[in-house]
Design a protein around this motif. Structure first.
Motif, PDB file in Angstrom:
ATOM      1  N   GLN A 162       0.859  -1.145   0.063  1.00 23.44           N
ATOM      2  CA  GLN A 162      -0.001  -0.082  -0.046  1.00 23.44           C
ATOM      3  C   GLN A 162       0.729   1.208  -0.084  1.00 23.44           C
ATOM      4  OE1 GLN A 162      -2.507  -0.531   3.518  1.00 23.44           O
ATOM      5  NE2 GLN A 162      -3.281  -2.204   2.709  1.00 23.44           N
ATOM      6  N   ARG A 163       2.027   1.227   0.939  1.00 23.30           N
ATOM      7  CA  ARG A 163       2.813   2.472   0.898  1.00 23.30           C
ATOM      8  C   ARG A 163       3.402   2.426  -0.418  1.00 23.30           C
ATOM      9  NH1 ARG A 163       3.903   0.223   6.166  1.00 23.30           N
ATOM     10  NH2 ARG A 163       5.669  -0.703   5.265  1.00 23.30           N
ATOM     11  N   ALA A 164       3.994   1.399  -1.124  1.00 20.53           N
ATOM     12  CA  ALA A 164       4.878   1.366  -2.330  1.00 20.53           C
ATOM     13  C   ALA A 164       3.820   2.115  -3.387  1.00 20.53           C
ATOM     14  CB  ALA A 164       5.294   0.098  -2.693  1.00 20.53           C
ATOM     15  N   LEU A 165       2.499   1.903  -3.330  1.00 22.87           N
ATOM     16  CA  LEU A 165       1.606   2.198  -4.518  1.00 22.87           C
ATOM     17  C   LEU A 165       1.477   3.685  -4.255  1.00 22.87           C
ATOM     18  CD1 LEU A 165       0.255   0.742  -6.760  1.00 22.87           C
ATOM     19  CD2 LEU A 165      -1.591   0.471  -5.440  1.00 22.87           C
ATOM     20  N   ALA A 166       1.251   4.130  -3.184  1.00 19.38           N
ATOM     21  CA  ALA A 166       0.696   5.549  -2.608  1.00 19.38           C
ATOM     22  C   ALA A 166       1.944   6.317  -3.034  1.00 19.38           C
ATOM     23  CB  ALA A 166       0.374   5.558  -1.173  1.00 19.38           C
ATOM     24  N   ALA A 167       3.125   5.984  -2.565  1.00 18.39           N
ATOM     25  CA  ALA A 167       4.328   7.068  -2.760  1.00 18.39           C
ATOM     26  C   ALA A 167       4.764   6.798  -4.423  1.00 18.39           C
ATOM     27  CB  ALA A 167       5.550   6.605  -1.798  1.00 18.39           C
ATOM     28  N   GLY A 168       4.820   5.426  -4.964  1.00 21.13           N
ATOM     29  CA  GLY A 168       5.117   5.299  -6.095  1.00 21.13           C
ATOM     30  C   GLY A 168       4.232   6.005  -7.337  1.00 21.13           C
ATOM     31  N   LEU A 169       3.029   6.156  -6.963  1.00 23.59           N
ATOM     32  CA  LEU A 169       1.922   6.844  -7.868  1.00 23.59           C
ATOM     33  C   LEU A 169       2.204   8.320  -8.086  1.00 23.59           C
ATOM     34  CD1 LEU A 169      -1.358   4.785  -7.590  1.00 23.59           C
ATOM     35  CD2 LEU A 169       0.037   5.070  -9.500  1.00 23.59           C
ATOM     36  N   LEU A 170       2.446   8.883  -6.641  1.00 20.98           N
ATOM     37  CA  LEU A 170       2.600  10.434  -6.469  1.00 20.98           C
ATOM     38  C   LEU A 170       3.967  10.632  -7.088  1.00 20.98           C
ATOM     39  CD1 LEU A 170       1.877  11.373  -2.692  1.00 20.98           C
ATOM     40  CD2 LEU A 170       0.973  12.438  -4.734  1.00 20.98           C
ATOM     41  N   ILE A 171       4.951   9.933  -6.855  1.00 25.51           N
ATOM     42  CA  ILE A 171       6.335  10.320  -7.428  1.00 25.51           C
ATOM     43  C   ILE A 171       6.089  10.235  -8.969  1.00 25.51           C
ATOM     44  CG2 ILE A 171       8.802   9.726  -7.397  1.00 25.51           C
ATOM     45  CD1 ILE A 171       8.321   9.047  -4.602  1.00 25.51           C
ATOM     46  N   ALA A 172       5.751   9.010  -9.533  1.00 32.28           N
ATOM     47  CA  ALA A 172       5.731   8.813 -11.060  1.00 32.28           C
ATOM     48  C   ALA A 172       5.007  10.041 -11.731  1.00 32.28           C
ATOM     49  CB  ALA A 172       5.213   7.646 -11.460  1.00 32.28           C
ATOM     50  N   VAL A 173       3.743  10.336 -11.047  1.00 33.50           N
ATOM     51  CA  VAL A 173       2.914  11.533 -11.783  1.00 33.50           C
ATOM     52  C   VAL A 173       3.697  12.764 -11.518  1.00 33.50           C
ATOM     53  CG1 VAL A 173       0.884  12.824 -11.501  1.00 33.50           C
ATOM     54  CG2 VAL A 173       0.825  10.427 -11.260  1.00 33.50           C
ATOM     55  N   THR A 174       4.590  13.149 -10.757  1.00 36.05           N
ATOM     56  CA  THR A 174       5.162  14.338 -10.448  1.00 36.05           C
ATOM     57  C   THR A 174       6.090  14.462 -11.433  1.00 36.05           C
ATOM     58  OG1 THR A 174       4.708  14.363  -8.210  1.00 36.05           O
ATOM     59  CG2 THR A 174       6.649  15.517  -8.818  1.00 36.05           C
ATOM     60  N   CYS A 175       6.962  13.152 -11.572  1.00 39.05           N
ATOM     61  CA  CYS A 175       8.203  13.142 -12.331  1.00 39.05           C
ATOM     62  C   CYS A 175       7.807  13.166 -13.902  1.00 39.05           C
ATOM     63  CB  CYS A 175       8.878  11.561 -12.395  1.00 39.05           C
ATOM     64  SG  CYS A 175      10.060  11.503 -10.838  1.00 39.05           S
TER      65      CYS A 175
END
Lengths: 269, 251
Positions: free
Chosen positions: A10-23
């Motif tokens: 859950q944490r990986a998905l939350a952080a990963g989605l946020l970071i990927a969209v930002t990048c």
């Protein structure tokens, strides 16, 4: 879904989605400004920052952030004032940063395993605190891009025309340099410093191939980045693959699919 | 000529780069309603001069006043539209639609954060109508021909409702028919809308048919005056030789 039952996922998905969209969103500007490899160069500089943080017992995300911002601003000033090409400036700054990391790591001789985690990424090991730090930094980047959206589009389209319109181009160049540094630091935990450029470049290239307007390119890039993390984590879980590699390969697959469907975009013959 | 009608006042301007003199002691004025062509051979300093006039470079000596203010303190850049020479060299991968390019011209009027509002659509449509390109609003800019792209860039400059439009070699790479339509559009903007035009050009045809003032540059300003005075001058004969009669014949 079984995959979402685990808190670490859950944490990986939350952080990963946020970071990927930002990048992905920032990547559109970098690709069009032909500064895509600045992210790769800054990742090398960030390695030096991580090593410094581990040496002086400061959370590596903060030392990396400081060093990456200094490196990014240094890169900008070197290009402006030294009269050299951008790729030469990236080569100088990134080599110096990476060399700093190697020297520091060698001097301490005790944290090579931790450094490896930053080089290759370890999204599944993201802790609750790191999710919040990622969310905070991603919010800063997204808010900055949103509030300066039209100015950033204009300076990316034509720097000189923007200056002649009275837009403060120097301030916006500096803003982009700082935001690039922040996104590199954000992305290092997701895919590792060696693959940071992938999150900045590949989803942006996917969006740029497929879109007929700048706004659509931003939306498609964000979607492509998000899908890359989602698909990468699912493949990683079910096929027992390293998450960072699976994320980047998913992004590459999306780019190739976009390219196949749309074909190369170019000037009217 | 009353002072409010003087839009650009260039006084004794000189500039050099790397030991080479590019502009020397340039003095002239641009007044409201002018359609001025700045002409001269390659390397004569034409582009450098308009970059200085737009605040994109600083002269070594002399001064530039825009609408009564020194160029260093001038802030009303929304009153000056600029169509750069390099429009055809822009990145073909840039995914901007025609609408997005014209919207860039609205920014100088807005305060930060510069978001577009629904009423801006009307301004974008109006600017595109002036250059007869409203039907192309949602098209990608690189899907257009060179002449159509230049009309869009004019619309972008017009969106800020400028008093002056500065164009640097706007028809480079544009075919002859499209050039003629383009210059007719400019003439309409000058006469019907009262926009002052400053045009850097190599194109003898435009001097012939459209402009009413000529500034002839070759590091120094060798002529500045009306089209007719230019035709009667020694400089025109020296500069254009056998083509002199072509320049001075009005259709």
């Amino acid at each position: 879904m079984e995959i979402l039952q685990f808190p670490f996922m859950q944490r990986a998905l939350a952080a990963g989605l946020l970071i990927a969209v930002t990048c992905s969103l920032l990547g559109v500007f970098l690709v069009l400004r032909r500064e895509a490899m600045a992210g790769h160069g800054l990742a090398h500089v960030t390695f030096g920052g991580v090593a410094l943080g581990l040496l002086i017992s400061v959370a590596p995300v903060w030392s990396a952030l400081g060093v990456a911002i200094a490196g990014s601003v240094g890169l900008l000033k070197l290009k402006e004032r030294a009269g050299i090409h951008g790729d030469t400036a990236i080569g100088i700054v990134s080599s110096a940063g990476f060399a700093l990391g190697i020297v520091i790591a060698s001097m301490s001789g005790k944290f090579s395993v931790e450094l490896f985690g930053y080089l290759f990424g370890n999204i599944l090991a993201i802790g609750p605190g790191e999710v919040w730090v990622s969310a905070l930094l991603a919010a800063v980047v997204l808010a900055s891009v949103t509030l300066n959206y039209h100015d950033l589009v204009t300076i990316t389209f034509d720097h000189e025309m923007a200056r002649a319109s009275g837009i403060n181009v120097g301030r916006l160049d500096m803003l982009l340099a700082v935001l690039t540094a922040v996104t590199v630091v954000l992305a290092m935990k997701v895919v590792g410093l060696l693959l940071v450029a992938a999150l900045l470049v590949i989803p942006a290239a996917t969006g740029l191939i497929a879109a007929a307007s700048f706004l659509r390119a931003m939306v498609l890039s964000g979607l492509s980045g998000g899908l890359s993390v989602l698909g990468g984590l699912v493949f990683s879980y079910y096929l027992d693959l390293p998450a960072s590699g699976a994320i980047v390969l998913t992004a590459t697959f999306l780019f190739l699919a976009s390219f196949s469907l749309k074909g190369p975009t170019g000037r009217r013959p | 000529m009353s002072e409010p009608d003087v839009l650009f006042d260039i006084d004794n301007l000189s500039f050099g780069y790397g030991g080479e003199r590019i502009l020397e002691e340039i003095t002239f004025r641009v007044t409201r309603g002018d359609f001025l062509a700045i002409i001269g051979p390659n390397g004569s300093g034409k582009t450098t001069l308009i970059r200085m006039m737009l605040g994109l470079g600083r002269p070594d000596s002399g001064s530039i006043r825009i609408m009564g203010e020194s160029v260093e303190s001038f802030r009303s850049w929304d009153l000056i539209g600029y169509v750069p020479q390099r429009a055809t060299e822009l990145d073909p991968l840039f995914p901007a639609s025609v609408r997005e390019v014209v919207a860039m011209g609205l920014l100088p009027h807005k305060r930060w954060p510069r978001f577009l509002v629904p009423s801006d659509e009307g301004v974008i449509d109006e600017a595109l109508e002036m250059v007869d390109m409203v039907a192309y609003k949602e098209r990608r800019i690189w899907a257009l021909s060179g002449g159509q792209q230049q009309r869009v860039f004019i619309a972008r400059a017009l969106a800020s409702k400028p008093e002056v439009l500065v164009l640097d070699e706007p028809t480079a790479g544009v075919d002859a028919d499209a050039q003629e339509r383009f210059y007719n559009t400019l003439e309409t903007i000058n006469r019907m809308r009262g926009v002052t035009l400053i045009l850097v050009t190599h194109d003898i045809g435009v001097i012939t048919k459209h402009v009413n003032k000529v500034a002839c540059l070759n590091q120094r300003l060798i002529f500045h005056g009306s089209h007719q005075d230019f035709c009667d001058s020694e400089q025109a004969i020296t500069l254009f030789g056998p083509d002199h009669h072509l320049i001075c014949h009005r259709h």
